[in-house]
Design a protein around this motif. Structure first.
Motif, PDB file in Angstrom:
ATOM      1  N   TYR A  31       0.844  -1.189   0.000  1.00  0.00           N
ATOM      2  CA  TYR A  31       0.000   0.000   0.000  1.00  0.00           C
ATOM      3  C   TYR A  31       0.884   1.244   0.000  1.00  0.00           C
ATOM      4  O   TYR A  31       1.894   1.304   0.717  1.00  0.00           O
ATOM      5  CB  TYR A  31      -0.894   0.049   1.250  1.00  0.00           C
ATOM      6  N   PHE A  33       0.415   5.621   0.142  1.00  0.00           N
ATOM      7  CA  PHE A  33      -0.514   6.720   0.411  1.00  0.00           C
ATOM      8  C   PHE A  33       0.185   8.055   0.163  1.00  0.00           C
ATOM      9  O   PHE A  33       1.355   8.217   0.505  1.00  0.00           O
ATOM     10  CB  PHE A  33      -0.977   6.688   1.871  1.00  0.00           C
ATOM     11  N   TYR A  35      -0.379  12.059   1.266  1.00  0.00           N
ATOM     12  CA  TYR A  35      -1.089  12.981   2.136  1.00  0.00           C
ATOM     13  C   TYR A  35      -0.596  14.404   1.886  1.00  0.00           C
ATOM     14  O   TYR A  35       0.535  14.619   1.463  1.00  0.00           O
ATOM     15  CB  TYR A  35      -0.819  12.675   3.619  1.00  0.00           C
ATOM     16  N   LEU A  43      -3.941  17.032   8.168  1.00  0.00           N
ATOM     17  CA  LEU A  43      -3.469  15.959   7.297  1.00  0.00           C
ATOM     18  C   LEU A  43      -4.637  15.424   6.482  1.00  0.00           C
ATOM     19  O   LEU A  43      -5.613  14.926   7.033  1.00  0.00           O
ATOM     20  CB  LEU A  43      -2.892  14.827   8.127  1.00  0.00           C
ATOM     21  N   LEU A  45      -5.742  12.830   3.271  1.00  0.00           N
ATOM     22  CA  LEU A  45      -5.363  11.776   2.333  1.00  0.00           C
ATOM     23  C   LEU A  45      -5.759  12.203   0.929  1.00  0.00           C
ATOM     24  O   LEU A  45      -6.916  12.551   0.681  1.00  0.00           O
ATOM     25  CB  LEU A  45      -6.069  10.476   2.696  1.00  0.00           C
ATOM     26  N   TYR A  48      -4.567   6.735  -2.562  1.00  0.00           N
ATOM     27  CA  TYR A  48      -3.752   5.600  -2.172  1.00  0.00           C
ATOM     28  C   TYR A  48      -3.812   4.494  -3.210  1.00  0.00           C
ATOM     29  O   TYR A  48      -4.779   4.378  -3.965  1.00  0.00           O
ATOM     30  CB  TYR A  48      -4.087   5.110  -0.760  1.00  0.00           C
ATOM     31  N   PHE A  91       3.258  14.304   2.207  1.00  0.00           N
ATOM     32  CA  PHE A  91       3.841  13.095   2.770  1.00  0.00           C
ATOM     33  C   PHE A  91       3.448  11.880   1.944  1.00  0.00           C
ATOM     34  O   PHE A  91       2.319  11.770   1.466  1.00  0.00           O
ATOM     35  CB  PHE A  91       3.351  12.867   4.206  1.00  0.00           C
ATOM     36  N   ARG A  95       2.611   0.840   3.577  1.00  0.00           N
ATOM     37  CA  ARG A  95       2.134  -0.121   4.563  1.00  0.00           C
ATOM     38  C   ARG A  95       2.091  -1.493   3.946  1.00  0.00           C
ATOM     39  O   ARG A  95       1.786  -1.642   2.753  1.00  0.00           O
ATOM     40  CB  ARG A  95       0.734   0.280   5.017  1.00  0.00           C
ATOM     41  N   GLN A 105       1.305   2.098   9.092  1.00  0.00           N
ATOM     42  CA  GLN A 105       1.704   3.029   8.028  1.00  0.00           C
ATOM     43  C   GLN A 105       2.981   3.728   8.441  1.00  0.00           C
ATOM     44  O   GLN A 105       3.058   4.297   9.526  1.00  0.00           O
ATOM     45  CB  GLN A 105       0.624   4.094   7.801  1.00  0.00           C
ATOM     46  N   TYR A 106       3.975   3.672   7.563  1.00  0.00           N
ATOM     47  CA  TYR A 106       5.239   4.344   7.805  1.00  0.00           C
ATOM     48  C   TYR A 106       5.322   5.555   6.882  1.00  0.00           C
ATOM     49  O   TYR A 106       5.123   5.433   5.672  1.00  0.00           O
ATOM     50  CB  TYR A 106       6.418   3.400   7.533  1.00  0.00           C
ATOM     51  N   PHE A 107       5.653   6.690   7.491  1.00  0.00           N
ATOM     52  CA  PHE A 107       5.669   7.946   6.746  1.00  0.00           C
ATOM     53  C   PHE A 107       7.076   8.332   6.323  1.00  0.00           C
ATOM     54  O   PHE A 107       8.046   8.101   7.056  1.00  0.00           O
ATOM     55  CB  PHE A 107       5.098   9.076   7.607  1.00  0.00           C
ATOM     56  N   GLY A 108       7.162   8.945   5.159  1.00  0.00           N
ATOM     57  CA  GLY A 108       8.403   9.570   4.739  1.00  0.00           C
ATOM     58  C   GLY A 108       8.577  10.910   5.425  1.00  0.00           C
ATOM     59  O   GLY A 108       7.691  11.368   6.152  1.00  0.00           O
TER      60      GLY A 108
ATOM     61  N   TYR B  36       0.317   9.013  16.563  1.00  0.00           N
ATOM     62  CA  TYR B  36       1.563   9.321  15.883  1.00  0.00           C
ATOM     63  C   TYR B  36       2.152  10.594  16.479  1.00  0.00           C
ATOM     64  O   TYR B  36       1.423  11.467  16.981  1.00  0.00           O
ATOM     65  CB  TYR B  36       1.328   9.569  14.384  1.00  0.00           C
ATOM     66  N   GLY B  43       8.704  13.544   9.436  1.00  0.00           N
ATOM     67  CA  GLY B  43       7.478  12.813   9.151  1.00  0.00           C
ATOM     68  C   GLY B  43       6.841  12.309  10.428  1.00  0.00           C
ATOM     69  O   GLY B  43       7.301  12.596  11.532  1.00  0.00           O
ATOM     70  N   LEU B  44       5.767  11.573  10.281  1.00  0.00           N
ATOM     71  CA  LEU B  44       5.053  11.047  11.440  1.00  0.00           C
ATOM     72  C   LEU B  44       5.626   9.693  11.848  1.00  0.00           C
ATOM     73  O   LEU B  44       5.911   8.846  11.001  1.00  0.00           O
ATOM     74  CB  LEU B  44       3.570  10.883  11.118  1.00  0.00           C
ATOM     75  N   GLN B  45       5.758   9.512  13.147  1.00  0.00           N
ATOM     76  CA  GLN B  45       6.257   8.259  13.687  1.00  0.00           C
ATOM     77  C   GLN B  45       5.183   7.642  14.571  1.00  0.00           C
ATOM     78  O   GLN B  45       4.591   8.333  15.417  1.00  0.00           O
ATOM     79  CB  GLN B  45       7.529   8.505  14.506  1.00  0.00           C
ATOM     80  N   PHE B  90      -0.650  13.298  16.909  1.00  0.00           N
ATOM     81  CA  PHE B  90      -1.849  13.067  16.107  1.00  0.00           C
ATOM     82  C   PHE B  90      -2.494  11.746  16.505  1.00  0.00           C
ATOM     83  O   PHE B  90      -1.830  10.705  16.553  1.00  0.00           O
ATOM     84  CB  PHE B  90      -1.501  13.009  14.614  1.00  0.00           C
ATOM     85  N   TYR B  98      -8.481  -2.244   8.144  1.00  0.00           N
ATOM     86  CA  TYR B  98      -8.431  -0.883   7.615  1.00  0.00           C
ATOM     87  C   TYR B  98      -7.645  -0.724   6.331  1.00  0.00           C
ATOM     88  O   TYR B  98      -6.719  -1.433   6.045  1.00  0.00           O
ATOM     89  CB  TYR B  98      -7.910   0.077   8.678  1.00  0.00           C
ATOM     90  N   THR B 100      -7.496   2.989   5.161  1.00  0.00           N
ATOM     91  CA  THR B 100      -7.019   4.366   5.278  1.00  0.00           C
ATOM     92  C   THR B 100      -7.192   4.883   6.696  1.00  0.00           C
ATOM     93  O   THR B 100      -8.013   4.388   7.463  1.00  0.00           O
ATOM     94  CB  THR B 100      -7.785   5.297   4.328  1.00  0.00           C
ATOM     95  N   LEU B 101      -6.402   5.886   7.020  1.00  0.00           N
ATOM     96  CA  LEU B 101      -6.456   6.545   8.317  1.00  0.00           C
ATOM     97  C   LEU B 101      -7.134   7.902   8.202  1.00  0.00           C
ATOM     98  O   LEU B 101      -6.940   8.607   7.219  1.00  0.00           O
ATOM     99  CB  LEU B 101      -5.038   6.755   8.858  1.00  0.00           C
ATOM    100  N   PHE B 103      -7.108  11.344  10.384  1.00  0.00           N
ATOM    101  CA  PHE B 103      -6.326  11.965  11.438  1.00  0.00           C
ATOM    102  C   PHE B 103      -7.093  13.093  12.107  1.00  0.00           C
ATOM    103  O   PHE B 103      -7.893  13.792  11.474  1.00  0.00           O
ATOM    104  CB  PHE B 103      -5.031  12.554  10.864  1.00  0.00           C
ATOM    105  N   GLY B 104      -6.813  13.282  13.401  1.00  0.00           N
ATOM    106  CA  GLY B 104      -7.239  14.483  14.073  1.00  0.00           C
ATOM    107  C   GLY B 104      -6.365  15.647  13.653  1.00  0.00           C
ATOM    108  O   GLY B 104      -5.391  15.483  12.912  1.00  0.00           O
TER     109      GLY B 104
END
Lengths: 116, 113
Positions: A31, A33, A35, A43, A45, A48, A91, A95, A105-108, B36, B43-45, B90, B98, B100-101, B103-104
């Motif tokens: 997957y 994505f 963003y 954020l 989306l 994807y 971003f 995943r 999900q791992y973000f760049g 996150y 980026g987000l972790q 976040f 799932y 997709t996410l 986010f707040g």
């Protein structure tokens, strides 16, 4: 693993120019994505892919935005023509899928785009 | 559609004090829940995630979160905050199985000496 790789990290361009953002997902992830992050909207989306196929592009704001994933290790997000309101951090995230339980999900690190 | 509310835009906590960041979600069934963290320019972790089972989830960096179905909440906690925890946090929700996410809007944590 190097994680999700995005390039460029920063892009400054003038209104009307074409902008191409690039993403290399984590190897083995199926997957991907895209963003967009802004102060006003948080954020969002955009689109994807699953196994290189676009699944949901309902978040793409306008026809000026397009995304492709020609193979499992590369994706692009293109804005043509760019406008000042496109200024944001973009971003990419990837995943995998682990049987019945789906992976994180791992973000760049993101691409900060400024359109003048 | 699912939604996430983080009612606090900014929170300031003294170093060494405890922390609780609030997250409420709207979804018809039990969703998958995530926290996150995003440091400036990064980026987000992922800190932690809840899919099922024990409602108290342990994450990295000493964080934990508790899922409360009756309150539709998934609050993040840490017993003693360090200056390096200053970042934006976040909360995110996804439907079961799932794709997709959602986010707040995020909570910015400031840590005072």
């Amino acid at each position: 693993d190097a994680g999700v790789i995005q390039s460029p990290r920063h892009e400054v361009t003038e209104m009307g120019q074409e902008v191409t953002l690039r993403c290399k997902p984590i190897s083995g992830h199926d997957y991907l994505f895209w963003y967009r992050q802004t102060m006003m909207r948080g954020l969002e989306l955009l689109i994807y892919f699953n196994n290189n196929v676009p699944i949901d592009d309902s978040g793409m704001p306008e026809d000026r935005f397009s995304a492709k994933m020609p193979n499992a290790s590369f994706s692009t997000l293109k804005i043509q023509p760019s406008e000042p309101r496109d200024s944001a951090v973009y971003f990419c995230a990837s995943r995998g899928t682990l049987g019945l339980y789906t992976d994180t999900q791992y973000f760049g690190p993101g691409t900060r785009l400024t359109v003048l | 559609a699912q939604s996430v509310t983080q009612p606090d835009i900014h929170i300031t906590v003294s170093e060494g004090a405890s922390l609780e960041l609030r997250c409420n979600y709207s979804y018809g069934a039990t969703p998958y829940l995530f926290w996150y963290v995003q440091s400036p320019g990064q980026g987000l972790q992922l800190l932690l995630k809840y899919f099922s089972g024990d409602t108290l989830v342990q994450g990295i960096k000493g964080f934990e979160a508790e899922f409360k179905r009756s309150q539709s909440s998934f609050n993040l906690r840490k017993p003693s905050v360090h200056w390096s925890d200053a970042a934006e946090y976040f909360c995110a929700v996804a439907p079961g199985g799932y794709s997709t996410l959602t986010f707040g809007k995020g909570t910015m944590l400031l840590v005072s000496p």
